[in-house]
Design an enzyme around this catalytic site. Structure first.
Site, PDB file in Angstrom:
ATOM      1  N   PHE A  23       0.853  -1.179   0.000  1.00 43.88           N
ATOM      2  CA  PHE A  23       0.000   0.000   0.000  1.00 43.88           C
ATOM      3  C   PHE A  23       0.895   1.238   0.000  1.00 43.88           C
ATOM      4  CE2 PHE A  23      -2.560  -3.187   2.307  1.00 43.88           C
ATOM      5  CZ  PHE A  23      -3.658  -3.238   1.454  1.00 43.88           C
ATOM      6  N   SER A  43      10.014   1.278   2.205  1.00 40.70           N
ATOM      7  CA  SER A  43       8.979   0.365   2.677  1.00 40.70           C
ATOM      8  C   SER A  43       9.166  -0.077   4.122  1.00 40.70           C
ATOM      9  CB  SER A  43       8.965  -0.894   1.800  1.00 40.70           C
ATOM     10  OG  SER A  43       8.694  -0.564   0.458  1.00 40.70           O
ATOM     11  N   ILE A  87       2.207  -7.461   4.731  1.00 39.29           N
ATOM     12  CA  ILE A  87       1.744  -6.126   4.380  1.00 39.29           C
ATOM     13  C   ILE A  87       2.956  -5.214   4.280  1.00 39.29           C
ATOM     14  CG2 ILE A  87       0.248  -4.196   5.027  1.00 39.29           C
ATOM     15  CD1 ILE A  87      -1.260  -6.873   4.517  1.00 39.29           C
ATOM     16  N   GLU A  88       3.031  -4.483   3.192  1.00 41.28           N
ATOM     17  CA  GLU A  88       4.097  -3.514   2.963  1.00 41.28           C
ATOM     18  C   GLU A  88       3.445  -2.142   2.824  1.00 41.28           C
ATOM     19  OE1 GLU A  88       7.454  -2.641  -0.548  1.00 41.28           O
ATOM     20  OE2 GLU A  88       6.174  -4.412  -0.661  1.00 41.28           O
ATOM     21  N   VAL A  89       3.882  -1.185   3.623  1.00 44.29           N
ATOM     22  CA  VAL A  89       3.416   0.188   3.489  1.00 44.29           C
ATOM     23  C   VAL A  89       4.608   0.990   3.013  1.00 44.29           C
ATOM     24  CG1 VAL A  89       2.520   2.231   4.665  1.00 44.29           C
ATOM     25  CG2 VAL A  89       1.597  -0.023   5.199  1.00 44.29           C
TER      26      VAL A  89
END
Length: 149
Positions: free
Chosen positions: A92, A128, A139-141
């Site tokens: 995201f 990231s 989950i990668e932000v």
């Protein structure tokens, strides 16, 4: 057109195509979860996604996109052929700086697996932070460094 990302640079080159349409964006994707309420709480509390009830089913919305949620064993047809929690690895994009993302994750008692680290996003280099959701999905932000917050 085909885009290639190598060594942090984006190169675009022409390619002959017989397809008469172009994909513009991802509208939605569906994940299979063990506990819908636990997943809704996590994505709302940790990632700030909005909770939507669509035809009696919970979903999560953000920007122009939606995440549909299927509880394992209660999926809708048509569906993927191999449904299981722990099958998602998603990135995201946020305008928020990685150090603020990490601070928020720590305040939400989310274990950070890795980050901040440099990676290659769809349109160039990104910074990231990685963690897992309640179903152990990765989950990668990420943040594009030229975007200010």
């Amino acid at each position: 057109m085909t885009t290639s990302v190598q060594d942090g640079s984006v190169a675009t080159f022409a390619r002959r195509s017989v397809i008469n349409f172009k994909i513009e964006r991802v509208d939605h994707f569906v994940i299979t979860v063990a506990d819908i309420n636990k997943s809704v709480d996590f994505y709302h509390r940790v990632l700030g996604m909005e909770i939507a009830i669509i035809k009696g089913r919970k979903a999560l919305t953000f920007g122009l996109s939606k995440i549909g949620l299927h509880e394992r064993g209660k999926e809708l047809d048509p569906k993927a052929s191999c449904l299981t929690p722990v099958a998602v690895d998603v990135c995201f994009i946020t305008n928020t700086k990685p150090n603020h993302v990490m601070e928020h994750l720590k305040n939400c008692n989310v274990t950070i697996m890795e980050g901040p680290v440099e990676r290659n996003g769809a349109i160039g280099p990104i910074t990231s932070v990685y963690f897992r959701d309640p179903d152990d999905n990765l989950i990668e932000v990420s943040n594009y460094p030229d975007i200010k917050s």
